[in-house]
Enzyme design. Structure first.
Site, PDB file in Angstrom:
ATOM      1  N   ASP A 109       0.855  -1.183   0.000  1.00  0.00           N
ATOM      2  CA  ASP A 109       0.000   0.000   0.000  1.00  0.00           C
ATOM      3  C   ASP A 109       0.892   1.234   0.000  1.00  0.00           C
ATOM      4  O   ASP A 109       1.834   1.328   0.803  1.00  0.00           O
ATOM      5  CB  ASP A 109      -0.903   0.025   1.232  1.00  0.00           C
ATOM      6  CG  ASP A 109      -2.004  -1.023   1.166  1.00  0.00           C
ATOM      7  OD1 ASP A 109      -2.091  -1.733   0.141  1.00  0.00           O
ATOM      8  OD2 ASP A 109      -2.764  -1.139   2.143  1.00  0.00           O
ATOM      9  N   ASP A 143     -14.727  -4.422  -1.071  1.00  0.00           N
ATOM     10  CA  ASP A 143     -14.291  -4.260   0.314  1.00  0.00           C
ATOM     11  C   ASP A 143     -15.541  -4.050   1.154  1.00  0.00           C
ATOM     12  O   ASP A 143     -16.203  -3.008   1.030  1.00  0.00           O
ATOM     13  CB  ASP A 143     -13.348  -3.071   0.453  1.00  0.00           C
ATOM     14  CG  ASP A 143     -12.160  -3.153  -0.500  1.00  0.00           C
ATOM     15  OD1 ASP A 143     -11.796  -4.283  -0.873  1.00  0.00           O
ATOM     16  OD2 ASP A 143     -11.608  -2.101  -0.855  1.00  0.00           O
TER      17      ASP A 143
END
EC number: 5.3.1.16
Length: 260
Positions: free
Chosen positions: A8, A130
């Site tokens: 990330d 998500d």
């Protein structure tokens, strides 16, 4: 089952979040490229990258950082975060990204997914869902959608999507175990190939996920557990590898393990 390390990127650095909360980030390396090389040296067969800045803004803030990784690695790279237009997707595929992940746009603009699948193979275009308590969240997990996670998956399936990356937000970055029941519920209803994500803590979680292979779970994205060296094979690797083979100028505790 394919193990996919996650990278990330926030403000140009390699970070991990807890449950997607940006005020709970931990910086692991200043240069995400170095992290990608570490995972490749640990025999990664694919890397999963998320541009967290892009997820919030819709702008490809860390494009050049990701280009460096794609250029230097010899394995497939998949990228997600803020991909909300054909041009953005094309820009990544043109530099050699193997697969792009459409997240928020699958909810807000499903026509984009349809357009992309007319241009590219389903192996290049996947959708990331998500979910928190079964509800997909969008725009960097800051907003909720108005449908169930499996309903979104079935909608994408009708458009021609073949794979979903499914993340249980409640488990992501918590180091308390994978969201097995939520993932099982999702894959049973979706009936698609699924890459599981969120909450993997160690080998036991991987063994549990393997029981879902019959439903289509064939891969898993792992973040914090790898960064915290939770797998015994990592400890062995660090003990016997004298140097990581890059500049060794790390900003975290990994410097000692890698470069002493």
């Amino acid at each position: 089952m394919l193990i996919i390390p996650a990278i990330d990127i926030k403000d140009g650095k390699c970070v991990r979040l807890t449950r997607g909360e940006f005020d709970k980030k931990k910086i692991y390396l200043d240069n995400p490229r170095d992290m990608a090389i570490i995972w490749r040296k640990q025999n990664a067969k694919m890397i999963h990258i998320v541009d967290l800045d892009a997820a919030l803004t819709g702008k490809l803030v860390n494009f050049e950082k990701i280009r460096e990784i794609v250029t230097d690695l010899d394995i497939p790279v998949q990228v997600g975060g803020g991909l909300r237009s054909v041009d953005a997707v094309e820009k990544y595929l043109d530099i050699g990204v193997s697969r792009v992940v459409i997240g928020s746009a699958a909810v807000t603009n499903p026509g984009l997914v349809e357009d992309l699948l007319k241009r590219y193979s389903p192996s290049q275009i996947v959708v990331g869902i998500d979910a928190e308590n079964g509800i997909p969240k969008i725009k960097g997990w800051t907003e909720s959608s108005g449908m169930q996670d499996y309903e979104l998956a079935l909608q994408m399936k009708k458009l021609g999507v073949k794979r979903i990356i499914y993340t249980d937000i409640a488990c992501d970055g918590m180091m308390q175990g994978v969201g097995f029941e939520s993932t099982k519920r999702f894959v049973e209803k979706a009936g698609m190939r699924v890459t599981a994500s969120g909450g993997v803590t160690g080998s036991e979680d991987l063994r549990k996920l393997q029981t879902l292979e019959k439903y289509g779970v064939d891969s898993v994205i792992i973040g914090k557990a790898l960064y915290e060296n939770n797998f015994s094979c990592q400890k062995l690797w660090y003990n016997f590898e004298k140097c990581i083979g890059i500049d060794c100028d790390f900003s975290t505790a990994l410097k000692k393990e890698c470069c002493s």
